[in-house]
Design a protein around this motif. Sequence first.
Motif, PDB file in Angstrom:
ATOM      1  N   VAL A  25      -9.963 -32.901 -46.395  1.00 34.51           N
ATOM      2  CA  VAL A  25     -10.641 -33.950 -45.631  1.00 34.51           C
ATOM      3  C   VAL A  25     -11.425 -34.846 -46.590  1.00 34.51           C
ATOM      4  CG1 VAL A  25     -12.437 -34.405 -43.902  1.00 34.51           C
ATOM      5  CG2 VAL A  25     -10.771 -32.573 -43.526  1.00 34.51           C
ATOM      6  N   VAL A  26     -12.158 -34.244 -47.496  1.00 34.36           N
ATOM      7  CA  VAL A  26     -12.936 -35.003 -48.482  1.00 34.36           C
ATOM      8  C   VAL A  26     -12.001 -35.823 -49.363  1.00 34.36           C
ATOM      9  CG1 VAL A  26     -14.512 -34.849 -50.449  1.00 34.36           C
ATOM     10  CG2 VAL A  26     -14.804 -33.320 -48.490  1.00 34.36           C
ATOM     11  N   LYS A  31      -9.939 -41.003 -51.022  1.00 34.18           N
ATOM     12  CA  LYS A  31      -8.772 -41.823 -51.353  1.00 34.18           C
ATOM     13  C   LYS A  31      -8.797 -43.126 -50.552  1.00 34.18           C
ATOM     14  CE  LYS A  31      -3.718 -41.513 -51.383  1.00 34.18           C
ATOM     15  NZ  LYS A  31      -2.579 -40.628 -51.088  1.00 34.18           N
ATOM     16  N   ALA A  32      -9.090 -43.033 -49.255  1.00 33.90           N
ATOM     17  CA  ALA A  32      -9.139 -44.227 -48.402  1.00 33.90           C
ATOM     18  C   ALA A  32     -10.248 -45.179 -48.847  1.00 33.90           C
ATOM     19  CB  ALA A  32      -9.338 -43.812 -46.948  1.00 33.90           C
ATOM     20  N   PRO A  40      -9.342 -47.675 -58.543  1.00 36.84           N
ATOM     21  CA  PRO A  40      -8.329 -46.654 -58.813  1.00 36.84           C
ATOM     22  C   PRO A  40      -8.601 -45.418 -57.956  1.00 36.84           C
ATOM     23  CG  PRO A  40      -9.364 -47.410 -60.862  1.00 36.84           C
ATOM     24  CD  PRO A  40     -10.119 -48.021 -59.727  1.00 36.84           C
ATOM     25  N   VAL A  41      -7.554 -44.810 -57.448  1.00 34.58           N
ATOM     26  CA  VAL A  41      -7.715 -43.617 -56.614  1.00 34.58           C
ATOM     27  C   VAL A  41      -7.933 -42.417 -57.530  1.00 34.58           C
ATOM     28  CG1 VAL A  41      -6.634 -42.108 -54.919  1.00 34.58           C
ATOM     29  CG2 VAL A  41      -6.323 -44.581 -54.764  1.00 34.58           C
ATOM     30  N   LEU A  42      -9.130 -41.858 -57.426  1.00 37.26           N
ATOM     31  CA  LEU A  42      -9.493 -40.677 -58.187  1.00 37.26           C
ATOM     32  C   LEU A  42      -9.812 -39.552 -57.218  1.00 37.26           C
ATOM     33  CD1 LEU A  42     -11.953 -42.403 -60.672  1.00 37.26           C
ATOM     34  CD2 LEU A  42      -9.588 -41.763 -61.128  1.00 37.26           C
ATOM     35  N   LEU A  47     -16.097 -37.540 -59.798  1.00 43.25           N
ATOM     36  CA  LEU A  47     -17.528 -37.843 -59.714  1.00 43.25           C
ATOM     37  C   LEU A  47     -18.346 -36.789 -60.465  1.00 43.25           C
ATOM     38  CD1 LEU A  47     -17.814 -38.826 -55.951  1.00 43.25           C
ATOM     39  CD2 LEU A  47     -17.682 -40.361 -57.933  1.00 43.25           C
ATOM     40  N   ARG A  48     -17.921 -35.548 -60.366  1.00 39.98           N
ATOM     41  CA  ARG A  48     -18.607 -34.447 -61.063  1.00 39.98           C
ATOM     42  C   ARG A  48     -18.505 -34.660 -62.570  1.00 39.98           C
ATOM     43  NH1 ARG A  48     -19.655 -28.725 -60.415  1.00 39.98           N
ATOM     44  NH2 ARG A  48     -19.037 -27.546 -62.261  1.00 39.98           N
ATOM     45  N   HIS A  49     -17.312 -34.999 -63.029  1.00 37.83           N
ATOM     46  CA  HIS A  49     -17.094 -35.222 -64.461  1.00 37.83           C
ATOM     47  C   HIS A  49     -17.957 -36.395 -64.944  1.00 37.83           C
ATOM     48  CE1 HIS A  49     -14.865 -34.991 -68.239  1.00 37.83           C
ATOM     49  NE2 HIS A  49     -14.909 -36.311 -68.223  1.00 37.83           N
ATOM     50  N   SER A  50     -17.922 -37.496 -64.206  1.00 40.74           N
ATOM     51  CA  SER A  50     -18.718 -38.668 -64.588  1.00 40.74           C
ATOM     52  C   SER A  50     -20.204 -38.331 -64.633  1.00 40.74           C
ATOM     53  CB  SER A  50     -18.489 -39.824 -63.607  1.00 40.74           C
ATOM     54  OG  SER A  50     -17.159 -40.250 -63.672  1.00 40.74           O
TER      55      SER A  50
END
Length: 102
Positions: A25-26, A31-32, A40-42, A47-50
């Motif tokens: 779901v997340v 993606k949407a 870009p679709v990540l 977000l955790r890595h960034s």
Amino acid sequence: MLRIHELKDNIVFHQHDGRWLRTNVVRDYFKAVCKRANLPVLSPHALRHSHAVHLLEAGANIKYVSERLGHASVKITADTYLHVTKKIEDDALALYERYVQK
């Protein structure tokens, strides 16, 4: 044992009652949102890595970052997130330059 309100405060993606949202779901929602924003679709994991890399670039203690991410050891954090970015390299060279000029 954590109560629902305590658990909810520590979860980024949760339902109104504090329960986890299912991973798919997340991922689908993220993606949407990326597509609507013409980004870009990540994966949400990006977000955790960034976040981890930004903390390290900002000079946060690696032990703090490791604990924040829930890693079993600082080595996992270092091996995964402490690659040499341009900012980390520039900051290290500036530190060295100041050191040798004393």
